[in-house]
Each structure stands twice: as structure tokens, then as C-alpha cells.
Design a protein around this motif. Structure first.
Motif, mmCIF file in Angstrom:
data_model
loop_
_atom_site.group_PDB
_atom_site.id
_atom_site.type_symbol
_atom_site.label_atom_id
_atom_site.label_comp_id
_atom_site.label_asym_id
_atom_site.label_seq_id
_atom_site.Cartn_x
_atom_site.Cartn_y
_atom_site.Cartn_z
ATOM 1 N N SER A 189 -0.650 -2.479 -4.765
ATOM 2 C CA SER A 189 0.621 -2.057 -4.308
ATOM 3 C C SER A 189 0.026 -0.235 -5.000
ATOM 4 O O SER A 189 -1.379 -0.647 -5.612
ATOM 5 C CB SER A 189 0.972 -2.567 -5.889
ATOM 6 N N ARG A 202 2.783 -7.062 -5.079
ATOM 7 C CA ARG A 202 2.306 -7.851 -4.250
ATOM 8 C C ARG A 202 1.208 -9.253 -4.670
ATOM 9 O O ARG A 202 1.148 -9.217 -6.079
ATOM 10 C CB ARG A 202 2.038 -6.799 -3.613
ATOM 11 N N PHE A 203 1.388 -10.095 -3.709
ATOM 12 C CA PHE A 203 0.364 -11.207 -4.188
ATOM 13 C C PHE A 203 -0.574 -10.636 -4.507
ATOM 14 O O PHE A 203 -1.085 -11.266 -6.018
ATOM 15 C CB PHE A 203 1.004 -11.613 -3.108
ATOM 16 N N TYR A 204 -1.447 -9.952 -3.895
ATOM 17 C CA TYR A 204 -2.554 -10.084 -5.201
ATOM 18 C C TYR A 204 -3.000 -9.175 -5.145
ATOM 19 O O TYR A 204 -4.448 -8.929 -6.246
ATOM 20 C CB TYR A 204 -3.474 -8.414 -3.689
ATOM 21 N N GLU A 252 -7.960 -13.226 2.048
ATOM 22 C CA GLU A 252 -7.341 -12.464 2.331
ATOM 23 C C GLU A 252 -7.117 -11.808 3.868
ATOM 24 O O GLU A 252 -6.224 -10.818 4.428
ATOM 25 C CB GLU A 252 -7.238 -11.597 1.270
ATOM 26 N N PHE A 262 3.494 -10.384 7.060
ATOM 27 C CA PHE A 262 4.150 -10.467 6.376
ATOM 28 C C PHE A 262 3.410 -10.789 4.907
ATOM 29 O O PHE A 262 2.187 -10.168 4.033
ATOM 30 C CB PHE A 262 4.438 -11.472 5.758
ATOM 31 N N GLU A 297 0.515 -7.806 4.614
ATOM 32 C CA GLU A 297 1.133 -7.412 4.082
ATOM 33 C C GLU A 297 0.649 -7.295 1.924
ATOM 34 O O GLU A 297 0.413 -6.675 1.698
ATOM 35 C CB GLU A 297 2.486 -6.228 3.808
ATOM 36 N N GLN A 298 1.126 -8.635 1.916
ATOM 37 C CA GLN A 298 0.816 -9.227 0.240
ATOM 38 C C GLN A 298 -0.373 -8.680 0.349
ATOM 39 O O GLN A 298 -1.140 -9.599 -0.962
ATOM 40 C CB GLN A 298 1.779 -10.727 0.128
#
Length: 365
Positions: free
Chosen positions: A51, A57-59, A26, A43, A46-47
Motif C-alpha cells: 500500500s 494489502r497482502f504484501y 510474488e 487480484f 495487486e495484492q
């Protein structure tokens, strides 16, 4: 290599892909964005952030994907204890309970949860943890799989999601202070919560729907077993299941928001959808197209996933990377130097894991 081993290889590779972001992947996006200015890296960065409350979000996927994969192995094993006498079932129960207790204990260690020191103040320990939730989700999914048939398993999964939804929306608003999760954690969760919040994101009640993430993994693993060698059928089934979960999750989100902190039912469906689609992709790349180097890179990480996770808390990889590559980083512009250190963190961990992998040392609870 048998079909079963090939499927397990793709699962290990996907587990490694999942953990790659935990061990430092990350951290690559921010320096890459600074170096290139590309919106793609903006992007990606941010992902790589969770949230804050509602949203996805992807994470947010990393945790439930790991739970899903633990269920896949249960589905592939296809074990059943129905009809067996207690003396035959008890060794299996004992092993499952031991695994659960080890994960709870390791979760406390990961949290550095000894309160203010030794002797430990039990009221200042954080007992809830990521590893504990993985343990509980796997344990209860295993009990369901071992004692109920496939139809009953589907019914139990649906009942958990619907019951959890009715409980949450019937109690009050889905806010950090007023949710039923907060009330139950303040009432019944021993020790402290994460960052002393009113609720714990790995608290008591939100562990319940995580069982469904594991059960969806069970359904996927059973599909892999039943359709062994039928590549097209496997891919179509996984993709169809993923798209169906995605559609229902997005529709449910309109009245029941996607929320990782509360692990809402819509969050379960969205993360299950992504997990199924990723499993289909990795099955295609690893089992169908035989991308050997791709598989090897991630499998090295995935075969010791619990060790990888503990290492991020107990070992200062940043310090080691700075010690080895700090001179190179200092000679470069700031963004490039940051990228060198981030890549060094990944490289050092991967080399240690490769050493274990080549010697077939696989550590699991």
C-alpha cells in the motif's frame, strides 16, 4: 513426534509460507495473468504490491507475520526469569543482546549500507532495517515475557497501542512529512532514511507498536502450549482471537487509518488478526490433518528464514535462473518465458535450502 515438535513444525511451515513470497513467489502472478487473463491473477498481482500510504494489502502482512512468529516461539518456550538472581539471568540477557546486535548488523549488510564506499561514511549508512526491527520487537517482547506475568503482558500490549495512538494523533496529521514519526527520525535517527524520505518505514518510533505483533504471537504460542493435543480448542481459540482483532482493527480504522509505513495501531490489529487466522489454518493442515508434503515444502524454507532473506539481497538468483533456464525461456512466448525464469528463481533457492534442511543445518542469530 511430540506435540511440541508438531506445533513447531506448523510454525516453521507458516514461516516458510511467509518467506515464499519474499524469495520470488510474488513474481508469479504477472506472467500468469498475461498467459490466462484471469481476474484472479490480476487480484493476486495487486495484492503483491505494498500500500502506498493508508490501506492494506497482502504484501503488507509479510513483515509483521514474521515478527508474530518470533513471538510464537517465545510463547511456546514459556520461559520466565522472575525471581532468579542476576547471575542466572545474565547468560540469557547476554544471548538476547547478542542476537539483537547480530540482526542490526545483518540489516546494515542487507541494505548494502556502507555509504559511498570504504572507508565508510557513517552519515550515509542506513541503520534502520527489517532485520533490526525484527530484532528489537523480539528483544523487548522477550524482556516483557521473561519479567511479567500474562495479565501484565496484556496490559503492556494495550498500553503500547493506546499510547502510540495518542502520541501520533496528538502531534499532528498522519502525513509523510508532518507525522511524529518523521519528526523523530529526522531528529534522532542516525544515518539516512529509506529512499531519503522524511521518515523511515523501519524508523525509531514505529518500532514501538511492532512489539505488540510479537506479543500477540506470544499469546498464541502460550495458547498452543496450554492446549497441547486439544485440536478443537486450539483452533477455536486462534480463530476467535483473530476475528476479535479483525473487528477491533476495522472499527479503529475509521478514526485511526491502517498504515504500514507508520505501523499504526489499527495496522497492528489487522496484521495480528491475519497472523492468528493463518496460524490456525496451518495448525489444521499440518498438525491436525498431517499434510506431509505441504508441510515439507514450506518447512524447508522456514527453517532458514533469516538466511533466505539475506540471500535475496546478496545473491543474484535472477542471473542464475537465466543462466540455467534462459534457453527454454527464449523459445517460449514472453509471458511463458518470464514464468519459467520466475519458477527457476524459486526452484534454485528451494534446492539450496533443501540441501541445508536434509543435513539439519539451520542458521539463526
Amino acid at each position: 513426534m511430540t506435540n511440541k515438535k508438531q506445533r513447531l513444525a506448523s510454525v516453521d511451515a507458516l514461516r516458510g509460507f511467509d518467506m515464499f513470497w519474499i524469495i520470488g513467489g510474488e513474481a508469479l502472478f504477472a506472467p500468469l495473468l498475461a498467459l490466462t487473463g484471469w481476474s484472479l491473477f490480476a487480484f493476486g498481482h495487486e495484492q503483491m504490491q505494498h500500500s502506498q500510504w493508508h490501506g492494506f494489502r497482502f504484501y503488507d502482512l509479510i513483515f509483521p507475520l514474521f515478527i508474530f512468529l518470533s513471538g510464537v516461539t517465545l510463547g511456546i518456550a514459556n520461559k520466565s526469569l522472575q525471581g532468579l538472581p542476576l547471575e542466572n539471568r545474565w547468560p540469557v540477557y547476554r544471548k538476547a543482546i547478542k542476537r539483537l546486535l547480530i540482526l542490526i548488523g545483518l540489516g546494515i549488510v542487507y541494505n548494502h549500507g556502507w555509504g559511498s564506499g570504504i572507508p565508510a561514511d557513517l552519515s550515509e549508512i542506513r541503520y534502520a532495517s527489517v532485520l533490526a526491527r525484527i530484532g528489537f520487537a523480539w528483544f523487548f517482547a522477550a524482556m516483557i515475557v521473561w519479567h511479567f506475568g500474562p495479565r501484565a503482558q496484556y496490559a503492556i500490549a494495550a498500553a503500547i497501542l493506546l499510547g502510540y495512538w495518542l502520541l501520533q494523533v496528538g502531534f499532528g496529521p498522519l502525513t509523510p512529512a508532518d507525522s511524529v514519526n518523521s519528526w523523530l527520525d529526522q531528529c534522532c535517527l542516525p544515518g539516512i532514511t529509506y529512499l531519503n524520505r522524511p521518515y523511515d518505514p523501519e524508523g525509531l518510533l514505529s518500532t514501538l507498536p511492532s512489539i505488540v505483533n510479537a506479543l500477540v504471537g506470544v499469546f498464541a504460542g502460550r495458547w498452543l502450549r496450554q492446549k497441547a493435543g486439544q485440536h478443537t480448542n486450539i483452533l477455536v481459540g486462534l480463530a476467535a482471537g483473530g476475528l476479535a482483532c479483525l473487528l477491533v482493527g476495522l472499527l479503529w480504522h475509521r478514526v485511526y487509518p491502517i498504515n504500514k509505513e507508520l505501523w499504526t495501531g489499527s495496522f497492528v490489529l489487522i496484521t495480528s488478526a491475519c497472523s492468528l487466522l493463518l496460524l490456525a489454518l496451518f495448525y489444521l493442515l499440518v498438525d491436525r490433518w498431517q499434510w506431509r508434503y505441504f508441510n515439507y515444502f514450506f518447512a524447508v524454507i522456514g527453517c532458514n528464514a533469516i538466511l533466505v532473506y539475506l540471500g535475496t539481497s546478496l545473491v543474484n538468483w535472477q542471473y542464475s535462473s537465466n543462466s540455467l533456464f534462459g534457453g527454454i525461456a527464449a523459445a517460449l512466448p514472453d509471458a511463458a518465458g518470464t514464468l519459467v525464469i520466475a519458477c527457476g528463481v524459486l526452484l534454485l533457492q528451494w534446492l539450496v535450502l533443501r540441501w541445508l534442511y536434509r543435513r539439519e543445518i539451520f542458521i539463526s542469530p
